[in-house]
Design an enzyme around this catalytic site. Structure first.
Site, PDB file in Angstrom:
ATOM      1  CB  VAL A  11      -0.960  -0.011   1.219  1.00  0.00           C
ATOM      2  CG1 VAL A  11      -1.598   1.350   1.442  1.00  0.00           C
ATOM      3  CG2 VAL A  11      -2.038  -1.058   0.996  1.00  0.00           C
ATOM      4  CG  ASP A  30       9.716  -0.083   5.034  1.00  0.00           C
ATOM      5  OD1 ASP A  30       8.573  -0.244   4.570  1.00  0.00           O
ATOM      6  OD2 ASP A  30      10.245  -0.900   5.830  1.00  0.00           O
ATOM      7  CE  LYS A  35       9.711  -3.864   1.850  1.00  0.00           C
ATOM      8  NZ  LYS A  35       8.347  -3.903   2.397  1.00  0.00           N
ATOM      9  CG  PHE A 152     -11.447   1.099  -0.628  1.00  0.00           C
ATOM     10  CD1 PHE A 152     -12.108   0.306   0.313  1.00  0.00           C
ATOM     11  CD2 PHE A 152     -11.499   2.481  -0.489  1.00  0.00           C
ATOM     12  CE1 PHE A 152     -12.815   0.877   1.366  1.00  0.00           C
ATOM     13  CE2 PHE A 152     -12.203   3.071   0.569  1.00  0.00           C
ATOM     14  CZ  PHE A 152     -12.854   2.271   1.495  1.00  0.00           C
ATOM     15  CG  LEU A 153      -4.196  -0.716  -3.064  1.00  0.00           C
ATOM     16  CD1 LEU A 153      -3.552  -2.089  -3.098  1.00  0.00           C
ATOM     17  CD2 LEU A 153      -3.137   0.336  -3.283  1.00  0.00           C
ATOM     18  CG  ASN A 230     -11.320  -5.484   2.924  1.00  0.00           C
ATOM     19  OD1 ASN A 230     -11.604  -5.007   1.826  1.00  0.00           O
ATOM     20  ND2 ASN A 230     -10.084  -5.554   3.363  1.00  0.00           N
ATOM     21  CG  PHE A 271     -15.568 -10.007  -4.997  1.00  0.00           C
ATOM     22  CD1 PHE A 271     -15.104  -9.111  -5.934  1.00  0.00           C
ATOM     23  CD2 PHE A 271     -14.689 -10.415  -3.995  1.00  0.00           C
ATOM     24  CE1 PHE A 271     -13.812  -8.623  -5.890  1.00  0.00           C
ATOM     25  CE2 PHE A 271     -13.391  -9.937  -3.938  1.00  0.00           C
ATOM     26  CZ  PHE A 271     -12.965  -9.038  -4.883  1.00  0.00           C
ATOM     27  CB  CYS A 282      -6.617  -7.687   2.940  1.00  0.00           C
ATOM     28  SG  CYS A 282      -5.114  -6.703   2.799  1.00  0.00           S
ATOM     29  CE  LYS A 342      -5.705 -10.241  -6.759  1.00  0.00           C
ATOM     30  NZ  LYS A 342      -6.409  -8.999  -6.462  1.00  0.00           N
TER      31      LYS A 342
HETATM   32  P1  NAD Z   1       3.338  -4.682   3.948  1.00  0.00           P
HETATM   33  O1  NAD Z   1       3.717  -5.656   4.989  1.00  0.00           O
HETATM   34  O2  NAD Z   1       3.553  -4.989   2.517  1.00  0.00           O
HETATM   35  O3  NAD Z   1       4.088  -3.286   4.236  1.00  0.00           O
HETATM   36  C1  NAD Z   1       4.217  -2.697   5.496  1.00  0.00           C
HETATM   37  C2  NAD Z   1       5.568  -1.994   5.552  1.00  0.00           C
HETATM   38  O4  NAD Z   1       5.656  -1.229   6.763  1.00  0.00           O
HETATM   39  C3  NAD Z   1       6.764  -2.954   5.562  1.00  0.00           C
HETATM   40  O5  NAD Z   1       7.622  -2.644   4.477  1.00  0.00           O
HETATM   41  C4  NAD Z   1       7.430  -2.707   6.912  1.00  0.00           C
HETATM   42  O6  NAD Z   1       8.832  -2.841   6.858  1.00  0.00           O
HETATM   43  C5  NAD Z   1       7.005  -1.268   7.185  1.00  0.00           C
HETATM   44  N1  NAD Z   1       7.101  -0.865   8.602  1.00  0.00           N
HETATM   45  C6  NAD Z   1       6.720  -1.549   9.694  1.00  0.00           C
HETATM   46  N2  NAD Z   1       7.013  -0.838  10.807  1.00  0.00           N
HETATM   47  C7  NAD Z   1       7.594   0.317  10.401  1.00  0.00           C
HETATM   48  C8  NAD Z   1       8.114   1.454  11.081  1.00  0.00           C
HETATM   49  N3  NAD Z   1       8.113   1.541  12.412  1.00  0.00           N
HETATM   50  N4  NAD Z   1       8.635   2.442  10.342  1.00  0.00           N
HETATM   51  C9  NAD Z   1       8.639   2.380   8.998  1.00  0.00           C
HETATM   52  N5  NAD Z   1       8.166   1.322   8.299  1.00  0.00           N
HETATM   53  C10 NAD Z   1       7.638   0.301   8.997  1.00  0.00           C
HETATM   54  O7  NAD Z   1       1.811  -4.334   4.227  1.00  0.00           O
HETATM   55  P2  NAD Z   1       0.695  -3.878   3.163  1.00  0.00           P
HETATM   56  O8  NAD Z   1       0.156  -5.059   2.459  1.00  0.00           O
HETATM   57  O9  NAD Z   1       1.188  -2.696   2.405  1.00  0.00           O
HETATM   58  O10 NAD Z   1      -0.449  -3.401   4.178  1.00  0.00           O
HETATM   59  C11 NAD Z   1      -0.312  -2.225   4.954  1.00  0.00           C
HETATM   60  C12 NAD Z   1      -1.687  -1.883   5.516  1.00  0.00           C
HETATM   61  O11 NAD Z   1      -2.580  -1.561   4.446  1.00  0.00           O
HETATM   62  C13 NAD Z   1      -2.369  -3.018   6.281  1.00  0.00           C
HETATM   63  O12 NAD Z   1      -3.106  -2.460   7.332  1.00  0.00           O
HETATM   64  C14 NAD Z   1      -3.302  -3.634   5.262  1.00  0.00           C
HETATM   65  O13 NAD Z   1      -4.420  -4.256   5.845  1.00  0.00           O
HETATM   66  C15 NAD Z   1      -3.733  -2.408   4.481  1.00  0.00           C
HETATM   67  N6  NAD Z   1      -4.156  -2.686   3.096  1.00  0.00           N
HETATM   68  C16 NAD Z   1      -3.435  -3.560   2.329  1.00  0.00           C
HETATM   69  C17 NAD Z   1      -3.812  -3.777   1.013  1.00  0.00           C
HETATM   70  C18 NAD Z   1      -3.079  -4.761   0.143  1.00  0.00           C
HETATM   71  O14 NAD Z   1      -3.560  -5.050  -0.941  1.00  0.00           O
HETATM   72  N7  NAD Z   1      -1.938  -5.280   0.544  1.00  0.00           N
HETATM   73  C19 NAD Z   1      -4.910  -3.088   0.469  1.00  0.00           C
HETATM   74  C20 NAD Z   1      -5.602  -2.176   1.277  1.00  0.00           C
HETATM   75  C21 NAD Z   1      -5.208  -1.981   2.602  1.00  0.00           C
HETATM   76  C1  UGA Z   2      -8.954  -7.113  -1.267  1.00  0.00           C
HETATM   77  C2  UGA Z   2     -10.042  -6.124  -1.702  1.00  0.00           C
HETATM   78  O1  UGA Z   2     -10.591  -6.526  -2.956  1.00  0.00           O
HETATM   79  C3  UGA Z   2      -9.491  -4.709  -1.818  1.00  0.00           C
HETATM   80  O2  UGA Z   2     -10.538  -3.801  -2.134  1.00  0.00           O
HETATM   81  C4  UGA Z   2      -8.858  -4.328  -0.482  1.00  0.00           C
HETATM   82  O3  UGA Z   2      -8.271  -3.053  -0.559  1.00  0.00           O
HETATM   83  C5  UGA Z   2      -7.799  -5.333  -0.115  1.00  0.00           C
HETATM   84  O4  UGA Z   2      -8.398  -6.665  -0.051  1.00  0.00           O
HETATM   85  C6  UGA Z   2      -7.233  -5.045   1.240  1.00  0.00           C
HETATM   86  O5  UGA Z   2      -7.882  -4.486   2.091  1.00  0.00           O
HETATM   87  O6  UGA Z   2      -6.089  -5.385   1.389  1.00  0.00           O
HETATM   88  P1  UGA Z   2      -6.962  -8.389  -2.513  1.00  0.00           P
HETATM   89  O7  UGA Z   2      -6.825  -9.142  -1.236  1.00  0.00           O
HETATM   90  O8  UGA Z   2      -5.760  -7.840  -3.172  1.00  0.00           O
HETATM   91  O9  UGA Z   2      -7.974  -7.153  -2.299  1.00  0.00           O
HETATM   92  O10 UGA Z   2      -7.616  -9.360  -3.590  1.00  0.00           O
HETATM   93  P2  UGA Z   2      -9.086  -9.743  -4.086  1.00  0.00           P
HETATM   94  O11 UGA Z   2      -9.109  -9.626  -5.543  1.00  0.00           O
HETATM   95  O12 UGA Z   2     -10.138  -9.032  -3.341  1.00  0.00           O
HETATM   96  O13 UGA Z   2      -9.128 -11.293  -3.722  1.00  0.00           O
HETATM   97  C7  UGA Z   2      -9.101 -11.720  -2.366  1.00  0.00           C
HETATM   98  C8  UGA Z   2      -9.281 -13.216  -2.307  1.00  0.00           C
HETATM   99  O14 UGA Z   2     -10.620 -13.575  -2.659  1.00  0.00           O
HETATM  100  C9  UGA Z   2      -8.394 -14.003  -3.271  1.00  0.00           C
HETATM  101  O15 UGA Z   2      -7.924 -15.168  -2.616  1.00  0.00           O
HETATM  102  C10 UGA Z   2      -9.310 -14.372  -4.417  1.00  0.00           C
HETATM  103  O16 UGA Z   2      -8.926 -15.551  -5.080  1.00  0.00           O
HETATM  104  C11 UGA Z   2     -10.616 -14.566  -3.657  1.00  0.00           C
HETATM  105  N1  UGA Z   2     -11.816 -14.387  -4.509  1.00  0.00           N
HETATM  106  C12 UGA Z   2     -12.103 -13.180  -5.028  1.00  0.00           C
HETATM  107  C13 UGA Z   2     -12.656 -15.470  -4.730  1.00  0.00           C
HETATM  108  O17 UGA Z   2     -12.415 -16.595  -4.235  1.00  0.00           O
HETATM  109  N2  UGA Z   2     -13.782 -15.279  -5.491  1.00  0.00           N
HETATM  110  C14 UGA Z   2     -14.095 -14.081  -6.024  1.00  0.00           C
HETATM  111  O18 UGA Z   2     -15.137 -13.973  -6.703  1.00  0.00           O
HETATM  112  C15 UGA Z   2     -13.236 -12.997  -5.796  1.00  0.00           C
END
Ligand code: NAD
Ligand code: UGA
Length: 452
Positions: A11, A30, A35, A152-153, A230, A271, A282, A342
């Site tokens: 994110v 970070d 990294k 929401f990505l 979610n 979905f 997530c 995925k």
């Molecule tokens: P991630 O683990 O990929 O990244 C988190 C980063 O934060 C890591 O690089 C880590 O080293 C860094 N970090 C931790 N402690 C730190 C500190 N004290 N100072 C600086 N950096 C620090 O996590 P992510 O997947 O990007 O998710 C981050 C948040 O966003 C979570 O709450 C997740 O639920 C939310 N989110 C994720 C997604 C997704 O698709 N991955 C989508 C929407 C929301």
């Molecule tokens: C999901 C949400 O779609 C994002 O909007 C949100 O920001 C993110 O979580 C988050 O909060 O991190 P993501 O986890 O990247 O995104 O992937 P999705 O495409 O939502 O799929 C999630 C899981 O559901 C996967 O394992 C996928 O295979 C499964 N899935 C999805 C199904 O089994 N059936 C479906 O119809 C859709």
């Protein structure tokens, strides 16, 4: 705008680079020194389509910077996004210690007014704790606001999702914070910047006014919107998986049922893909965290418990399906296609492949596996317990059955006749319903899928 993004993961890095592409001056922080050192060298820590080009371009244009130092980033920015992880604790609650740690460091570094924004997914009320933490740790007289701006990505389409979201939600306590956040997002709200999915490139175009809804709410409502969204999507998946199980008993086809349901615009097609249950970093953690915060606040959200239970059962049923297809699993060799949770990502967090592979290994099977991008991470996870192959065909060669776990395009477009010839037995177990049962039967496969 001068923006800091703390946490340069999926994110944080995507948000940072997209804000830079919008013309803002962005500094990504970070505490993982490797990294940041790699990013300075142009090495991208994750696989996300389009990200490498965008990072390079914005670094070159001097709009995107990287550091390990929170004070440097905070002093140079007016809006600070916190995007660190909020992983699950063994209890199912979100571990908010990373958020607290960052909030403290931001507080001690602030020397003028800042908006501190929760971009990480956090339970309702976290904003109040962040505000208290900053107040206790900052110098007297330094003004600040705490806001919520959930992300929401989706992984695999993160840049497109960030630059063309269905909505932007900000939770604030006053107009000053809302205005600053609106300024950060203005090029996106007006669609001056968007992403061409096919060409994988950003397009800069004439801004049109207020295309993307910019919703301003209270901090608590904004935090809740993320957990509720979610969990609703996870619920939709568990619902269709439950319907799929019912279809198997009733002799119906879940693909046809989902299509018929989804044509109702109130339900929608998205979905409703039945499969092996949701994974990723997530949905599993956010549904659990939502359930736990509900409990803490005195509401028993039984529905969420059922969503989690159906998802867990779905993987177990799939493993049972494999055993049923094989009769004896011991000493059989399985070709596993797809390891990431995925397609279009290398993320293995909560990937169904982990449970499936471990269950088969426990039964004494051998595993050959291939994934287009998650091989390195999988090697760290499985070590030499499984054999990694160079492509789908190499994986299928001399295997006793093929199991498809991730619907990557290259698997959907397989040369099935060739696969048929390479396998010892033509057993094809598809966890993602990628093919038509009738077509597979015509090709001579013993084809097993979900809910059909
Ligand atoms: P991630 O683990 O990929 O990244 C988190 C980063 O934060 C890591 O690089 C880590 O080293 C860094 N970090 C931790 N402690 C730190 C500190 N004290 N100072 C600086 N950096 C620090 O996590 P992510 O997947 O990007 O998710 C981050 C948040 O966003 C979570 O709450 C997740 O639920 C939310 N989110 C994720 C997604 C997704 O698709 N991955 C989508 C929407 C929301
Ligand atoms: C999901 C949400 O779609 C994002 O909007 C949100 O920001 C993110 O979580 C988050 O909060 O991190 P993501 O986890 O990247 O995104 O992937 P999705 O495409 O939502 O799929 C999630 C899981 O559901 C996967 O394992 C996928 O295979 C499964 N899935 C999805 C199904 O089994 N059936 C479906 O119809 C859709």
């Amino acid at each position: 705008m001068r923006i800091a993004v703390i946490g340069t993961g999926y994110v944080g890095l995507v948000s940072g680079v997209c804000f830079a592409e919008c013309g803002h001056d962005v500094i990504c922080v970070d505490n993982n020194e490797v990294k940041i050192a790699n990013l300075h060298k142009g090495i991208i820590p994750i696989y996300e389509p389009g990200l490498d080009v965008l990072v390079k371009r914005n670094v070159k244009a001097k709009r995107l910077h990287f550091t390990t130092q929170i004070p440097e980033a905070v002093k140079n920015s007016s809006v600070i996004f916190i995007a660190v992880g909020t992983p699950p604790l063994p209890t199912g609650e979100a571990d908010l210690s990373y958020i607290e740690n960052v909030a403290k460091q931001v507080a001690t570094s602030m020397d003028s007014y800042k908006v501190v924004v929760e971009k990480s997914t956090v339970p309702v009320k976290t904003g109040e704790w962040v505000k208290r933490t900053i107040r206790f740790n900052s110098q007297a007289g330094v003004d600040f606001d705490v806001a919520s701006n959930p992300e929401f990505l989706r992984e695999g389409s993160a840049i497109g999702d960030f630059l063309k979201p269905d909505r932007i939600v900000v939770g604030v306590e006053n107009k000053k914070a809302a205005d600053l956040l609106e300024e950060c997002y203005k090029p996106i709200i007006d669609q001056a910047v968007s992403f061409d999915l096919e060409k994988q490139e950003v397009i800069h175009q004439t801004p049109q006014s207020n295309i993307v809804p910019f919703l301003v709410t209270s901090v608590s409502s904004s935090e809740l919107i993320k957990h509720a969204s979610n969990s609703f999507l996870a619920l939709k998946i568990s619902y269709i998986n439950a319907v799929a199980n019912f279809c198997e008993l009733a002799g119906a086809d879940v693909e046809q049922v989902a299509r018929g349901m989804g044509l109702d615009s109130r339900i929608g097609q998205k979905f409703l893909n039945a499969g092996i249950g949701y994974g990723g970093s997530c949905f599993p953690k956010d549904v659990s965290a939502f359930l736990e915060i509900s409990r803490e606040l005195g509401y028993h959200f039984n529905l969420l418990e059922e969503v989690i239970k159906i998802n867990k059962t779905q993987r177990e049923l799939f493993i049972r399906k494999i055993k049923k297809a094989m009769w004896i699993v011991k000493d059989k060799t399985f070709a596993i296609l797809g390891l990431s949770f995925k397609p279009n990502t290398d993320d293995m967090r909560e990937a169904p492949s982990i449970d499936v592979i471990n269950a088969l290994l426990e039964e004494g099977a051998s595993i050959k596996a291939y994934d287009p991008v998650a091989m390195n991470i999988s090697k760290e996870l499985f070590g030499d317990r499984i054999t990694f192959c160079k492509d789908a065909y190499d994986t299928a060669k001399n295997a006793d059955a093929l199991i498809l776990l991730t619907e990557w395009d290259e698997f959907v477009n397989l040369d099935l006749e060739k696969i048929h010839k390479l396998l010892n037995y033509p057993i094809f177990i598809d966890g993602r319903n990628c093919f038509e049962p009738a077509d597979m039967a015509k090709l001579g496969f013993d084809y097993h899928c979900i809910g059909r």
